[in-house]
Design a protein around this motif. Structure first.
Motif, PDB file in Angstrom:
ATOM      1  N   HIS A 130      -6.371  -1.726  -3.102  1.00 18.20           N
ATOM      2  CA  HIS A 130      -5.595  -2.494  -2.122  1.00 18.20           C
ATOM      3  C   HIS A 130      -6.463  -3.537  -1.422  1.00 18.20           C
ATOM      4  O   HIS A 130      -5.942  -4.570  -0.965  1.00 18.20           O
ATOM      5  CB  HIS A 130      -4.988  -1.541  -1.096  1.00 18.20           C
ATOM      6  CG  HIS A 130      -4.062  -2.209  -0.127  1.00 18.20           C
ATOM      7  ND1 HIS A 130      -2.846  -2.728  -0.495  1.00 18.20           N
ATOM      8  CD2 HIS A 130      -4.185  -2.452   1.212  1.00 18.20           C
ATOM      9  CE1 HIS A 130      -2.246  -3.253   0.552  1.00 18.20           C
ATOM     10  NE2 HIS A 130      -3.040  -3.107   1.594  1.00 18.20           N
ATOM     11  N   SER A 190      -6.340   2.971  -2.574  1.00 15.35           N
ATOM     12  CA  SER A 190      -6.759   2.336  -1.318  1.00 15.35           C
ATOM     13  C   SER A 190      -7.851   1.301  -1.576  1.00 15.35           C
ATOM     14  O   SER A 190      -7.877   0.233  -0.956  1.00 15.35           O
ATOM     15  CB  SER A 190      -7.257   3.397  -0.330  1.00 15.35           C
ATOM     16  OG  SER A 190      -6.216   4.285   0.022  1.00 15.35           O
ATOM     17  N   LEU A 205       0.827   4.238  -2.909  1.00 16.75           N
ATOM     18  CA  LEU A 205       0.435   5.614  -2.584  1.00 16.75           C
ATOM     19  C   LEU A 205       1.536   6.636  -2.856  1.00 16.75           C
ATOM     20  O   LEU A 205       1.349   7.823  -2.585  1.00 16.75           O
ATOM     21  CB  LEU A 205       0.007   5.702  -1.114  1.00 16.75           C
ATOM     22  CG  LEU A 205      -1.290   4.975  -0.753  1.00 16.75           C
ATOM     23  CD1 LEU A 205      -1.595   5.146   0.721  1.00 16.75           C
ATOM     24  CD2 LEU A 205      -2.457   5.456  -1.591  1.00 16.75           C
ATOM     25  N   LEU A 220       0.826  -1.203   0.000  1.00 19.96           N
ATOM     26  CA  LEU A 220       0.000   0.000   0.000  1.00 19.96           C
ATOM     27  C   LEU A 220       0.864   1.259   0.000  1.00 19.96           C
ATOM     28  O   LEU A 220       0.564   2.231  -0.714  1.00 19.96           O
ATOM     29  CB  LEU A 220      -0.916  -0.001   1.227  1.00 19.96           C
ATOM     30  CG  LEU A 220      -1.829   1.222   1.378  1.00 19.96           C
ATOM     31  CD1 LEU A 220      -2.749   1.356   0.181  1.00 19.96           C
ATOM     32  CD2 LEU A 220      -2.618   1.145   2.672  1.00 19.96           C
ATOM     33  N   LYS A 230      -5.466   8.628  -4.187  1.00 18.61           N
ATOM     34  CA  LYS A 230      -5.364   7.919  -2.903  1.00 18.61           C
ATOM     35  C   LYS A 230      -6.586   7.033  -2.674  1.00 18.61           C
ATOM     36  O   LYS A 230      -6.464   5.883  -2.219  1.00 18.61           O
ATOM     37  CB  LYS A 230      -5.221   8.929  -1.761  1.00 18.61           C
ATOM     38  CG  LYS A 230      -5.056   8.281  -0.401  1.00 18.61           C
ATOM     39  CD  LYS A 230      -4.861   9.321   0.690  1.00 18.61           C
ATOM     40  CE  LYS A 230      -4.678   8.662   2.051  1.00 18.61           C
ATOM     41  NZ  LYS A 230      -4.483   9.667   3.127  1.00 18.61           N
TER      42      LYS A 230
END
Length: 288
Positions: free
Chosen positions: A236, A233, A160, A156, A229
């Motif tokens: 992920h 996310s 990012l 992650l 983001k």
């Protein structure tokens, strides 16, 4: 689609409101190329100076993703659950039979059913490495869970990097806008002997720099950083589901329970229903 719509709404509301209030676009359009060259060029140079090539490359992909949306669709989440169901079914029946699949996933009859997942290096690596460890009697649940958590955390963080780079650029843009405005004021002061109407236009052109810096920071780059983001996310969670299935298996849960635990981790808008997974699993059994 939302990214394009957001940009259109922002442009129309800002410049439309300015024109309705009696403002003239001429002074902005006249100064825009020069101010954009200074602000955009400085921001790009700072971005290149503060990031390595991989981050620059990933950021380009992140900007494209902001327009395209998350990589994984509803069918991909369903395919992942079916893939894990097949693998765990074989693993519970005879661990030896799973070895050809995890040692050569590109040649596996199971993995090749799901080409989009097979193309994703991180997903395949996580599945194969963890199952390989489980076969090697590395069956301490807490150790495996800790390893998976660290793997997911590092993954992650890497995903990012582009979002963080864009946010740093957004934070710098207002200051760079001031730099461009100060240069415009310097230019104006060098022409102090000009008539007031000329000086007014020059001062207005200088203020375009401040406007652009703030506008680009909070109206364009900052929102894109936030969207990137959010997308990364959400993506992920796809990898987190792999970890949920494998950890649940180490807890000696039945295969269908392992799959159900992971299904509930999928994002709500793309989460397959319980019945959809049940029907798909029945289809696999019938095909077998």
């Amino acid at each position: 689609m939302n990214a394009i719509l957001g940009l259109v709404v922002t442009m129309v509301m800002v410049f439309g409101g300015y024109m309705l209030a009696g403002g003239k676009l001429g002074i902005i359009l006249h100064s825009l190329p020069f101010e954009m060259m200074m602000i955009g060029g400085a921001a790009t140079g700072a971005f290149l100076a503060s990031n390595d090539f991989n981050t620059v490359k990933h950021t380009g992909g992140d900007v494209a993703a902001a327009f395209a949306g998350p990589k994984w669709k509803k069918n991909d989440y369903q395919d992942l659950l079916l893939l894990m169901h097949e693998l765990l079914h074989i693993l519970k029946q005879n661990p030896v039979d799973i070895e050809p699949h995890i040692e050569a996933p590109n040649e596996s009859a199971i993995f090749t059913k799901y080409p989009r997942i097979l193309k994703d290096h991180e997903a395949i690596e996580m599945i194969c490495d963890t199952i390989r460890s489980m076969i090697m009697n590395f069956d301490n649940v807490h150790q495996v869970e800790e390893l998976l958590d660290k793997h997911l955390e590092s993954l992650l963080e890497e995903k990012l990097h582009g979002s963080h780079a864009l946010q740093q650029m957004a934070d710098a843009l207002p200051a760079l806008g001031i730099v461009a405005a100060v240069l415009g004021v310097i230019k104006t002061m060098a022409s102090i002997d000009k008539p007031p109407e000329v000086l007014g236009g020059m001062i207005g052109g200088a203020l375009v720099g401040t406007f652009l810096g703030v506008f680009l920071a909070y109206g364009v780059v900052g929102p894109f950083a936030a969207r990137v983001k959010t997308i990364r996310s959400e993506e992920h969670l796809f990898y987190s589901m792999i970890g949920q299935v494998l950890v649940s298996n180490l807890h000696k849960n039945p295969v269908n329970i392992c799959v159900e635990v992971a299904r509930r981790q999928a994002p709500a808008r793309v989460r397959p229903s319980f019945d959809e997974i049940e029907q798909a699993v029945r289809g696999l059994k019938q095909a077998a």
